[in-house]
Scaffold this motif. Sequence first.
Motif, mmCIF file in Angstrom:
data_model
loop_
_atom_site.group_PDB
_atom_site.id
_atom_site.type_symbol
_atom_site.label_atom_id
_atom_site.label_comp_id
_atom_site.label_asym_id
_atom_site.label_seq_id
_atom_site.Cartn_x
_atom_site.Cartn_y
_atom_site.Cartn_z
ATOM 1 N N ASP A 1 7.193 12.407 14.562
ATOM 2 C CA ASP A 1 6.689 12.983 15.812
ATOM 3 C C ASP A 1 7.591 12.578 16.971
ATOM 4 N N ASP A 2 7.474 13.317 18.062
ATOM 5 C CA ASP A 2 8.348 13.044 19.211
ATOM 6 C C ASP A 2 7.941 11.771 19.946
ATOM 7 N N PHE A 3 6.622 11.570 20.157
ATOM 8 C CA PHE A 3 6.144 10.399 20.903
ATOM 9 C C PHE A 3 5.058 9.677 20.116
ATOM 10 N N LEU A 4 4.931 8.393 20.342
ATOM 11 C CA LEU A 4 3.771 7.635 19.847
ATOM 12 C C LEU A 4 3.099 6.979 21.052
ATOM 13 N N ALA A 5 1.832 7.332 21.272
ATOM 14 C CA ALA A 5 1.062 6.748 22.379
ATOM 15 C C ALA A 5 -0.144 6.026 21.777
ATOM 16 N N ASN A 6 -1.259 6.758 21.585
ATOM 17 C CA ASN A 6 -2.454 6.139 20.994
ATOM 18 C C ASN A 6 -2.533 6.299 19.479
ATOM 19 N N GLY A 7 -1.626 7.085 18.937
ATOM 20 C CA GLY A 7 -1.563 7.215 17.479
ATOM 21 C C GLY A 7 -2.381 8.356 16.901
ATOM 22 N N ASP A 8 -3.045 9.134 17.754
ATOM 23 C CA ASP A 8 -3.939 10.174 17.212
ATOM 24 C C ASP A 8 -3.192 11.261 16.432
ATOM 25 N N ALA A 9 -2.062 11.697 16.949
ATOM 26 C CA ALA A 9 -1.312 12.756 16.257
ATOM 27 C C ALA A 9 -0.861 12.264 14.881
ATOM 28 N N ASN B 1 2.067 6.293 32.478
ATOM 29 C CA ASN B 1 1.785 6.525 31.054
ATOM 30 C C ASN B 1 2.569 7.648 30.405
ATOM 31 N N VAL B 2 3.188 8.485 31.202
ATOM 32 C CA VAL B 2 3.815 9.692 30.634
ATOM 33 C C VAL B 2 5.272 9.849 31.070
ATOM 34 N N LEU B 3 6.118 10.068 30.070
ATOM 35 C CA LEU B 3 7.532 10.339 30.305
ATOM 36 C C LEU B 3 7.797 11.797 29.955
ATOM 37 N N ASN C 1 11.573 18.325 24.635
ATOM 38 C CA ASN C 1 10.285 19.024 24.673
ATOM 39 C C ASN C 1 10.310 20.464 25.190
ATOM 40 N N PHE D 1 -2.940 13.688 23.612
ATOM 41 C CA PHE D 1 -2.692 12.743 24.708
ATOM 42 C C PHE D 1 -2.302 13.482 25.988
ATOM 43 N N THR D 2 -1.471 14.507 25.846
ATOM 44 C CA THR D 2 -0.968 15.180 27.045
ATOM 45 C C THR D 2 -1.921 16.272 27.548
ATOM 46 N N LYS E 1 5.895 4.334 23.006
ATOM 47 C CA LYS E 1 5.539 3.548 24.196
ATOM 48 C C LYS E 1 4.776 2.334 23.685
#
Length: 191
Positions: free
Chosen positions: A124-132, A18-20, A27, A99-100, A156
């Motif tokens: 933003d730098d990453f999109l995972a679940n969208g919370d940020a 799940n994490v890169l 970063n 997320f992290t 992702k």
Amino acid sequence: MNKLEQKILQDGIVLNENVLKVDSFLNHQVDPQLMWEIGKLFVERFEGSRITKILTLESSGIAPAVMAALQLDVPLIFARKRKSLTLKDDLYTESVYSFTKQEVSEVSVSRKFLSAGDRVLIIDDFLANGDAALGMAGIVKQAEAEVVGIGIVIEKTFQPGRGKLIDLGYKVESLARIKSLEGGQVAFAEH
Ligand code: 5GP
């Protein structure tokens, strides 16, 4: 394959499915030339959006976002993460699950810097679940300003963030789309 995807393959570290980790160019250590190119791509993707401000989240969104802001000649605002807030009156604040870090933090922007009539590009730098991204969109909404789009450096696609943002009507543009991190390998989605 674009330069960002090449850099991810070359220097990205798959921590788990799940994490890169990309701390050698985004970063922690930052590759300014690549950030400039990323800024340029965001400007192209959101051409004609009449952006007046860019909003990101400290700290990892700042490098790509400032490069887009520089090329658009608009201010960059970074939402600040604060644990305790003594004076909330002059701030727009949202709770965001990280997320992290796997904890909720308050993110805030001074009322001085966002107002009705602003047309805001969220980066933003990453999109995972969208919370940020949703937290930042909430701040823009509190200011009665408009989100013209959400620009993501690395999405992702196997996580639900994009779906949530699209369902709410936001335009989402991501520069690298990862469909899987299985087996310690980065696999990109089709363009
Ligand atoms: P979301 O809020 O969409 O669930 O996650 C996005 C935020 O979590 C980003 O601001 C980013 O800092 C962090 N994040 C999510 N996934 C990753 C990842 O795979 N690697 C790194 N380095 N950060 C991530």
